[in-house]
Design a protein around this motif. Structure first.
Motif, PDB file in Angstrom:
ATOM      1  N   ALA A 107      -7.540   2.370   1.249  1.00  6.92           N
ATOM      2  CA  ALA A 107      -8.957   2.213   0.884  1.00  6.92           C
ATOM      3  C   ALA A 107      -9.674   1.314   1.895  1.00  6.92           C
ATOM      4  O   ALA A 107     -10.824   1.560   2.264  1.00  6.92           O
ATOM      5  CB  ALA A 107      -9.060   1.633  -0.525  1.00  6.92           C
ATOM      6  N   ILE A 108      -8.966   0.307   2.373  1.00 10.54           N
ATOM      7  CA  ILE A 108      -9.573  -0.612   3.352  1.00 10.54           C
ATOM      8  C   ILE A 108      -9.868   0.148   4.648  1.00 10.54           C
ATOM      9  O   ILE A 108     -10.911  -0.045   5.281  1.00 10.54           O
ATOM     10  CB  ILE A 108      -8.632  -1.801   3.644  1.00 10.54           C
ATOM     11  CG1 ILE A 108      -8.411  -2.620   2.374  1.00 10.54           C
ATOM     12  CG2 ILE A 108      -9.198  -2.683   4.750  1.00 10.54           C
ATOM     13  CD1 ILE A 108      -7.360  -3.710   2.522  1.00 10.54           C
ATOM     14  N   GLN A 109      -8.932   1.032   4.994  1.00 12.29           N
ATOM     15  CA  GLN A 109      -9.054   1.794   6.235  1.00 12.29           C
ATOM     16  C   GLN A 109     -10.388   2.536   6.329  1.00 12.29           C
ATOM     17  O   GLN A 109     -10.974   2.663   7.391  1.00 12.29           O
ATOM     18  CB  GLN A 109      -7.889   2.799   6.281  1.00 12.29           C
ATOM     19  CG  GLN A 109      -7.445   3.183   7.671  1.00 12.29           C
ATOM     20  CD  GLN A 109      -7.087   1.991   8.547  1.00 12.29           C
ATOM     21  OE1 GLN A 109      -6.562   1.006   8.057  1.00 12.29           O
ATOM     22  NE2 GLN A 109      -7.417   2.077   9.824  1.00 12.29           N
ATOM     23  N   HIS A 110     -10.866   2.967   5.193  1.00 15.39           N
ATOM     24  CA  HIS A 110     -12.145   3.679   5.083  1.00 15.39           C
ATOM     25  C   HIS A 110     -13.310   2.862   5.661  1.00 15.39           C
ATOM     26  O   HIS A 110     -14.271   3.409   6.167  1.00 15.39           O
ATOM     27  CB  HIS A 110     -12.367   3.892   3.579  1.00 15.39           C
ATOM     28  CG  HIS A 110     -13.235   5.038   3.259  1.00 15.39           C
ATOM     29  ND1 HIS A 110     -12.894   6.326   3.534  1.00 15.39           N
ATOM     30  CD2 HIS A 110     -14.457   5.090   2.674  1.00 15.39           C
ATOM     31  CE1 HIS A 110     -13.853   7.121   3.129  1.00 15.39           C
ATOM     32  NE2 HIS A 110     -14.821   6.391   2.613  1.00 15.39           N
ATOM     33  N   LEU A 111     -13.188   1.543   5.568  1.00 23.46           N
ATOM     34  CA  LEU A 111     -14.261   0.668   6.061  1.00 23.46           C
ATOM     35  C   LEU A 111     -14.092   0.338   7.539  1.00 23.46           C
ATOM     36  O   LEU A 111     -14.964  -0.300   8.127  1.00 23.46           O
ATOM     37  CB  LEU A 111     -14.308  -0.641   5.269  1.00 23.46           C
ATOM     38  CG  LEU A 111     -14.670  -0.563   3.796  1.00 23.46           C
ATOM     39  CD1 LEU A 111     -14.872  -1.967   3.237  1.00 23.46           C
ATOM     40  CD2 LEU A 111     -15.933   0.253   3.567  1.00 23.46           C
ATOM     41  N   TYR A 112     -12.967   0.737   8.123  1.00 27.45           N
ATOM     42  CA  TYR A 112     -12.752   0.402   9.530  1.00 27.45           C
ATOM     43  C   TYR A 112     -13.289   1.469  10.483  1.00 27.45           C
ATOM     44  O   TYR A 112     -13.010   1.457  11.677  1.00 27.45           O
ATOM     45  CB  TYR A 112     -11.272   0.097   9.792  1.00 27.45           C
ATOM     46  CG  TYR A 112     -10.862  -1.242   9.194  1.00 27.45           C
ATOM     47  CD1 TYR A 112     -11.822  -2.219   8.938  1.00 27.45           C
ATOM     48  CD2 TYR A 112      -9.543  -1.546   8.886  1.00 27.45           C
ATOM     49  CE1 TYR A 112     -11.478  -3.444   8.386  1.00 27.45           C
ATOM     50  CE2 TYR A 112      -9.191  -2.777   8.339  1.00 27.45           C
ATOM     51  CZ  TYR A 112     -10.165  -3.716   8.090  1.00 27.45           C
ATOM     52  OH  TYR A 112      -9.822  -4.935   7.550  1.00 27.45           O
ATOM     53  N   ASN A 113     -14.030   2.378   9.913  1.00 23.81           N
ATOM     54  CA  ASN A 113     -14.716   3.381  10.714  1.00 23.81           C
ATOM     55  C   ASN A 113     -16.164   3.382  10.224  1.00 23.81           C
ATOM     56  O   ASN A 113     -16.420   3.571   9.041  1.00 23.81           O
ATOM     57  CB  ASN A 113     -14.051   4.742  10.479  1.00 23.81           C
ATOM     58  CG  ASN A 113     -14.760   5.856  11.204  1.00 23.81           C
ATOM     59  OD1 ASN A 113     -15.951   6.096  11.012  1.00 23.81           O
ATOM     60  ND2 ASN A 113     -14.027   6.559  12.043  1.00 23.81           N
ATOM     61  N   ARG A 114     -17.095   3.147  11.137  1.00 14.07           N
ATOM     62  CA  ARG A 114     -18.494   2.968  10.707  1.00 14.07           C
ATOM     63  C   ARG A 114     -19.129   4.248  10.193  1.00 14.07           C
ATOM     64  O   ARG A 114     -20.192   4.201   9.586  1.00 14.07           O
ATOM     65  CB  ARG A 114     -19.324   2.362  11.839  1.00 14.07           C
ATOM     66  CG  ARG A 114     -18.931   0.926  12.185  1.00 14.07           C
ATOM     67  CD  ARG A 114     -19.919   0.351  13.162  1.00 14.07           C
ATOM     68  NE  ARG A 114     -19.437  -0.872  13.767  1.00 14.07           N
ATOM     69  CZ  ARG A 114     -19.676  -2.094  13.293  1.00 14.07           C
ATOM     70  NH1 ARG A 114     -20.380  -2.245  12.198  1.00 14.07           N
ATOM     71  NH2 ARG A 114     -19.214  -3.155  13.931  1.00 14.07           N
ATOM     72  N   GLN A 115     -18.477   5.395  10.441  1.00 14.82           N
ATOM     73  CA  GLN A 115     -19.003   6.632   9.871  1.00 14.82           C
ATOM     74  C   GLN A 115     -18.552   6.765   8.413  1.00 14.82           C
ATOM     75  O   GLN A 115     -19.376   6.912   7.509  1.00 14.82           O
ATOM     76  CB  GLN A 115     -18.528   7.836  10.680  1.00 14.82           C
ATOM     77  CG  GLN A 115     -19.136   9.125  10.184  1.00 14.82           C
ATOM     78  CD  GLN A 115     -18.601  10.341  10.929  1.00 14.82           C
ATOM     79  OE1 GLN A 115     -17.475  10.334  11.438  1.00 14.82           O
ATOM     80  NE2 GLN A 115     -19.400  11.380  11.015  1.00 14.82           N
ATOM     81  N   SER A 116     -17.244   6.659   8.177  1.00 19.61           N
ATOM     82  CA  SER A 116     -16.752   6.824   6.793  1.00 19.61           C
ATOM     83  C   SER A 116     -17.220   5.666   5.907  1.00 19.61           C
ATOM     84  O   SER A 116     -17.412   5.826   4.698  1.00 19.61           O
ATOM     85  CB  SER A 116     -15.237   6.950   6.767  1.00 19.61           C
ATOM     86  OG  SER A 116     -14.613   5.877   7.434  1.00 19.61           O
ATOM     87  N   MET A 117     -17.444   4.506   6.515  1.00 20.52           N
ATOM     88  CA  MET A 117     -17.887   3.320   5.774  1.00 20.52           C
ATOM     89  C   MET A 117     -19.136   3.586   4.928  1.00 20.52           C
ATOM     90  O   MET A 117     -19.228   3.175   3.780  1.00 20.52           O
ATOM     91  CB  MET A 117     -18.202   2.233   6.814  1.00 20.52           C
ATOM     92  CG  MET A 117     -18.895   1.030   6.303  1.00 20.52           C
ATOM     93  SD  MET A 117     -19.749   0.189   7.645  1.00 20.52           S
ATOM     94  CE  MET A 117     -18.465  -0.681   8.446  1.00 20.52           C
ATOM     95  N   LEU A 118     -20.090   4.307   5.500  1.00 19.51           N
ATOM     96  CA  LEU A 118     -21.371   4.497   4.796  1.00 19.51           C
ATOM     97  C   LEU A 118     -21.466   5.829   4.068  1.00 19.51           C
ATOM     98  O   LEU A 118     -22.477   6.107   3.415  1.00 19.51           O
ATOM     99  CB  LEU A 118     -22.542   4.333   5.782  1.00 19.51           C
ATOM    100  CG  LEU A 118     -22.662   2.955   6.453  1.00 19.51           C
ATOM    101  CD1 LEU A 118     -23.880   2.897   7.350  1.00 19.51           C
ATOM    102  CD2 LEU A 118     -22.735   1.816   5.424  1.00 19.51           C
ATOM    103  N   GLN A 119     -20.396   6.635   4.169  1.00 17.99           N
ATOM    104  CA  GLN A 119     -20.450   7.958   3.558  1.00 17.99           C
ATOM    105  C   GLN A 119     -20.705   7.892   2.049  1.00 17.99           C
ATOM    106  O   GLN A 119     -21.503   8.660   1.511  1.00 17.99           O
ATOM    107  CB  GLN A 119     -19.131   8.708   3.851  1.00 17.99           C
ATOM    108  CG  GLN A 119     -19.194  10.186   3.571  1.00 17.99           C
ATOM    109  CD  GLN A 119     -20.378  10.867   4.248  1.00 17.99           C
ATOM    110  OE1 GLN A 119     -20.541  10.740   5.459  1.00 17.99           O
ATOM    111  NE2 GLN A 119     -21.223  11.541   3.471  1.00 17.99           N
TER     112      GLN A 119
END
Ligand SMILES: Nc1ncnc2c1ncn2[C@@H]1O[C@H](COP(=O)(O)OP(=O)(O)OP(=O)(O)O)[C@@H](O)[C@H]1O
Ligand SMILES: O=P(O)(O)O[C@H]1[C@H](O)[C@@H](O)[C@H](OP(=O)(O)O)[C@@H](OP(=O)(O)O)[C@H]1O
Ligand SMILES: [Mg+2]
Ligand SMILES: [Mg+2]
Length: 338
Positions: A107-119
């Motif tokens: 789940a944290i990994q999702h925030l380490y990409n600025r595209q998936s972060m805001l999805q």
């Protein structure tokens, strides 16, 4: 394991602490794997002191030893990057499902990409709930820099544009952002990037800290507005390092009330609740700006995992209450199963 420590600690005998005093055993042991910078900013003496009083003990995880040989822990608190650590944690969790891992590495990994972060914010579609919450118009660039001007025109992004490294990997470089004022300069940027329209917001942003169900919002100084004249008459790329670290708190500043007014509480609560659920995270913050000249057009520009809680007012109380609530939650759940 002492997940039901609430009960067991009452029956356990007193132990001698480092000062030779007899104290009850801790109710809760929290193993932590954090960078030394994070330990310094988060594990401040005031937090450790209050935690001790409440029966919470923080224990440093030794990364050179197998995790299963350490502890036992009730909770593992972590913010380290890298595949190796992620694997260690996942293997450990498989063997010890009774331990609460804050938060799940996937789940944290999702925030380490600025595209998936805001999805998830985009999917939320919060359009008419005490205001609307959106994500600035943005574009991901992974190809060669020369393709950027055309891609930007095609996507209809207007200048100025904020360029952010796509991947956040814990390095200072992944927080080095730039503001591009003209089409030509865009080809000087280094992909992979997220390009985002710059939204004027009165130079103040709202940092919404989330710790489980608790929410705290503070004001921070942000980048100043850019007017049309500047856009027409400026060229080039303006690089800026780690704004949020450098920026001072704007909570006590003498601000225009229209800029200073905090986002409505119900809106923040809904946003936090939805993101907590969709992201599967309990420890994060959200950077929100309000479009200049509007009362209720909000944009989420950034989400950070395990942010600088040391800067969140009253974090000692909030964090320790949160840790205890996790164990109480587990204990209640166990009772209802038996
Ligand atoms: N789309 C935008 N419009 C206006 N200002 C922006 C925008 N995106 C970023 N900024 C400004 O740039 C700053 C840094 O951007 P951002 O928060 O995305 O970077 P970061 O490196 O992830 O920061 P943090 O230290 O909070 O993790 C913001 O705090 C804000 O001042
Ligand atoms: O609390 P805000 O203003 O959002 O800023 C935080 C960043 O978002 C975090 O990423 C920083 O933590 P890391 O240094 O562990 O990445 C964090 O570092 P800190 O824990 O040293 O304060 C902060 O810079
Ligand atoms: Mg930010
Ligand atoms: Mg960030």
């Amino acid at each position: 394991m002492r997940l039901n420590g609430e009960i067991s600690c009452r029956n356990e005998e007193l132990r001698e602490n480092e000062s030779g005093l007899l104290v009850p055993p801790p109710k809760l042991v929290v193993g932590y794997a954090l960078t030394s910078k994070k330990v310094k900013s988060f594990l401040q003496p005031k937090l450790e002191g209050l935690a001790r009083k409440k029966g919470i003990l923080f224990v440093a995880i030794d990364q050179n030893k197998p995790l299963s040989d350490q502890g036992p822990f009730d909770i593992v608190l972590h913010k380290l990057t890298g595949k190796e650590w992620r694997q260690i944690l996942e293997d450990y969790w498989e063997k010890h499902p009774e331990v609460t891992v804050l938060d799940p590495p996937g789940a944290i990994q999702h925030l380490y990409n600025r595209q998936s972060m805001l999805q998830d914010v985009a999917d939320l579609n919060l359009t008419d709930y005490y205001g609307r919450v959106a994500v600035p118009k943005q574009l991901v660039i992974t190809k060669e820099p020369s393709s950027i001007p055309v891609a930007v025109t095609k996507a209809g992004l207007t200048l100025p544009i904020v360029a952010k490294p796509l991947v956040i990997d814990g390095s200072a470089k992944s927080h080095e952002l730039s503001l591009a004022f003209d089409q030509y300069s865009l080809s000087k940027l280094e992909p992979p990037l997220v390009l985002q329209e710059f939204v004027n917001h009165g130079g103040v942003l709202f940092k919404v800290y989330i710790v489980g169900e608790a929410i705290k919002v503070v004001r921070r100084f942000s980048l100043p507005d850019v007017d049309e004249h500047q856009v027409l008459n400026s060229a080039g790329i303006f690089r800026f390092p780690r704004v949020s670290c450098a920026a001072a708190s704007a909570d006590d500043a003498d601000l225009d009330p229209a800029v200073a007014e905090l986002p409505p509480r119900p809106l923040l609560e809904r946003l936090a609740r939805e993101l907590r659920r969709r992201l599967g995270l309990r420890l994060f913050n959200i950077d929100i700006i309000r479009k200049l000249g509007t009362r209720d057009h909000y944009y989420v520009i950034d989400i950070n995992y395990f942010p600088g809680y040391g800067k969140m007012p009253g974090y000692e109380q909030i964090f320790t209450d949160f840790l205890l609530s996790l164990v109480q939650g587990n204990y209640k759940r166990r009772l209802s199963y038996s």
